[in-house]
Design an enzyme around this catalytic site. Sequence first.
Site, PDB file in Angstrom:
ATOM      1  N   HIS A   1       3.923  -1.001  -9.299  1.00 19.25           N
ATOM      2  CA  HIS A   1       4.150  -0.990  -7.615  1.00 19.25           C
ATOM      3  C   HIS A   1       5.714  -1.409  -7.350  1.00 19.25           C
ATOM      4  O   HIS A   1       6.092  -1.294  -6.257  1.00 19.25           O
ATOM      5  CB  HIS A   1       3.541  -2.175  -7.118  1.00 19.25           C
TER       6      HIS A   1
ATOM      7  N   LYS B   1      -4.345   8.322 -11.218  1.00 20.74           N
ATOM      8  CA  LYS B   1      -4.698   7.389 -10.377  1.00 20.74           C
ATOM      9  C   LYS B   1      -4.706   7.701  -8.953  1.00 20.74           C
ATOM     10  O   LYS B   1      -3.690   8.445  -8.403  1.00 20.74           O
ATOM     11  CB  LYS B   1      -3.667   6.196 -10.664  1.00 20.74           C
TER      12      LYS B   1
ATOM     13  N   ASN C   1      -1.629   5.262  -4.941  1.00 20.83           N
ATOM     14  CA  ASN C   1      -0.601   4.098  -5.547  1.00 20.83           C
ATOM     15  C   ASN C   1       0.466   3.723  -4.573  1.00 20.83           C
ATOM     16  O   ASN C   1       1.018   4.875  -3.998  1.00 20.83           O
ATOM     17  CB  ASN C   1      -0.286   4.351  -7.165  1.00 20.83           C
ATOM     18  N   THR C   2       0.757   2.292  -4.272  1.00 12.48           N
ATOM     19  CA  THR C   2       2.174   2.255  -3.567  1.00 12.48           C
ATOM     20  C   THR C   2       3.050   1.821  -4.258  1.00 12.48           C
ATOM     21  O   THR C   2       2.961   0.728  -5.193  1.00 12.48           O
ATOM     22  CB  THR C   2       1.432   1.246  -2.422  1.00 12.48           C
TER      23      THR C   2
ATOM     24  N   LYS D   1      -9.656  -7.702  -0.265  1.00 11.28           N
ATOM     25  CA  LYS D   1     -10.559  -6.996  -0.014  1.00 11.28           C
ATOM     26  C   LYS D   1     -11.732  -6.993  -0.863  1.00 11.28           C
ATOM     27  O   LYS D   1     -13.028  -6.993  -0.313  1.00 11.28           O
ATOM     28  CB  LYS D   1      -9.937  -5.429  -0.598  1.00 11.28           C
TER      29      LYS D   1
ATOM     30  N   ARG E   1      -0.693   9.517  -2.791  1.00 12.12           N
ATOM     31  CA  ARG E   1      -1.864   9.832  -2.564  1.00 12.12           C
ATOM     32  C   ARG E   1      -2.225  11.109  -3.546  1.00 12.12           C
ATOM     33  O   ARG E   1      -1.386  12.138  -3.352  1.00 12.12           O
ATOM     34  CB  ARG E   1      -2.567   9.976  -1.117  1.00 12.12           C
TER      35      ARG E   1
ATOM     36  N   HIS F   1      -1.623  -7.955  -8.307  1.00 16.25           N
ATOM     37  CA  HIS F   1      -2.397  -6.854  -7.679  1.00 16.25           C
ATOM     38  C   HIS F   1      -1.886  -6.641  -6.356  1.00 16.25           C
ATOM     39  O   HIS F   1      -1.601  -7.454  -5.445  1.00 16.25           O
ATOM     40  CB  HIS F   1      -3.899  -7.225  -7.555  1.00 16.25           C
TER      41      HIS F   1
END
Length: 124
Positions: free
Chosen positions: A12, A41, A44-45, A66, A85, A119
């Site tokens: 990240h 995957k 992902n950011t 979440k 994405r 995370h």
Amino acid sequence: KESAAAKFERQHMDPSTSSASSSDYCNQMMQSRKMTQDRCKPVNTFVHESLADVQAVCFQKNVACKNGQSNCYQSNSAMHITDCRESGNSNYPNCVYKATQAEKHIIVACEGNPYVPVHFDGSV
């Protein structure tokens, strides 16, 4: 074995890029950061801020994760991020991604000693 904190950094953190300049950004980054090795995957950011600024989020606004856990934190300020994405024509091992840039508050889960992000939970 890679620690959870190190994995967070690999997946990240990209402080050296101010924003994703090209559509190739996600394709290159997802590959170089090893998120397309055994599968693509899906989402992902990447966060384009300093590691210190992202680690500081662990001491900012406490929010629910979440998954219902209580160790998530929302950044006080908006941060430069790129969402990668998987696009419709992506097919492992040829993973193809679409980049979306945004300035949003990030939400991370933190744990350990030192208390650091492990995370990426989302952005708002």
